[in-house]
Design a protein around this motif. Structure first.
Motif: not given
Length: 294
Positions: A175-182, A221-227, A244-256
């Motif tokens: 989630g992107a906002e409020g309690e959804a973050l948790f 070292g971004i762990t959370d992408v909120l965009r 492909l590049l062996g890079l870490p996977q962040p958690v994604y959040r997409h806001h309105r």
């Protein structure tokens, strides 16, 4: 336990608008709520449109918003060797090819096919998928353009790339906002094939957004992408490149998105929504929060 790291990554190619304010404030608030860090990244690949003056104005706007500026600030213009190294890795895998068709040639070719009644596939942003040089140009013309050092794009062979990654491939969407973050993130299946052979770089530009964003997120070292929600579908491409590049996977959040009165997505060219213009007109912090729904 690793603390979360959020980022706000604007391009100083115009003045920040209300949509940028929403994204920046949501990222900063999420970092505080989750006891994490908030970073700013300057996406200034386009050295023609991105200027020192616009970057200065951007940081003034962020200061007015009350956002912390944690050093060091990563500037993409200083990271070209990192993009070049990532591109070379993909080239070594045989996943990148030069494409000589111009934007105008692609547009004319697709228009002719659609005028003939053919339904040409388009990516999630509505742009026609790349038809391939050999579909439009003769082998002699392709060879002539290569020999003359003509402009080109370096594209990802998406079919070959997908054959080298996990199937099915997923990203983690929270989630992107409020309690959804948790809330725990849910799995979203990647559909990168819908994008076709995306551009990774051009002759005169060492990287595209797709390549730069995954390299930069890993470097910071971004762990959370909120965009914004407008980048939701592009996450499929980013997950393919990360694997492909062996890079870490962040958690994604997409806001309105913050939309104009006519329902359009805000743009930097629309000066009546720029923070600088609104500030000059006397906009207060409380009024800003109301306008962007906070």
């Amino acid at each position: 336990m690793k603390l979360p790291v959020f980022r706000f990554a604007p391009s100083p190619n115009g003045h920040l608008h209300l949509g940028h304010a929403l994204s920046a404030l949501l990222n900063a608030r999420a970092a505080v709520a989750l006891s994490g860090r908030f970073l700013v990244r300057v996406e200034d690949i386009d050295q023609t449109r991105c200027t020192p003056e616009l970057e200065r104005d951007m940081f003034e706007d962020l200061a007015w918003l009350g956002l912390p500026l944690n050093e060091p600030v990563l500037r993409q213009s200083e990271a070209f060797p990192h993009y070049r190294a990532a591109l070379e890795r993909l080239q070594d895998m045989g996943l990148v090819y030069p494409a000589y068709l111009t934007r105008a040639e692609i547009k004319r070719f697709v228009a002719s096919r659609e005028a003939a009644g053919e339904s040409w596939p388009r990516d999630p942003d509505g742009a026609p998928l790349y038809p391939g040089d050999t579909t439009v140009l003769s082998s002699e013309e392709i060879a002539a353009r290569a020999a003359s050092d003509a402009p080109f794009a370096l594209r990802l062979d998406m079919k070959a790339a997908l054959a080298r990654v996990d199937s099915p491939l997923f990203w983690q969407e929270a989630g992107a906002e409020g309690e959804a973050l948790f809330n725990p993130p849910s799995k979203v299946e990647v559909n990168a094939a819908a994008w076709g052979d995306v551009v990774l770089a051009r002759k005169e530009t060492p990287t595209s957004y797709h390549l730069a964003v995954v390299v930069d997120d890993a470097r910071q070292g971004i762990t959370d992408v909120l965009r914004g929600r407008d980048l939701y579908e592009a996450t499929s491409v980013h997950r393919v490149l990360q694997q492909l590049l062996g890079l870490p996977q962040p958690v994604y959040r997409h806001h309105r998105l913050v939309l104009a009165e006519d329902g359009r997505k805000l743009s930097k060219s629309n000066q009546d929504t720029s923070l600088r213009a609104l500030r000059a007109a006397g906009l207060t912090h409380a009024e800003l929060r109301k306008r962007i729904g906070l």
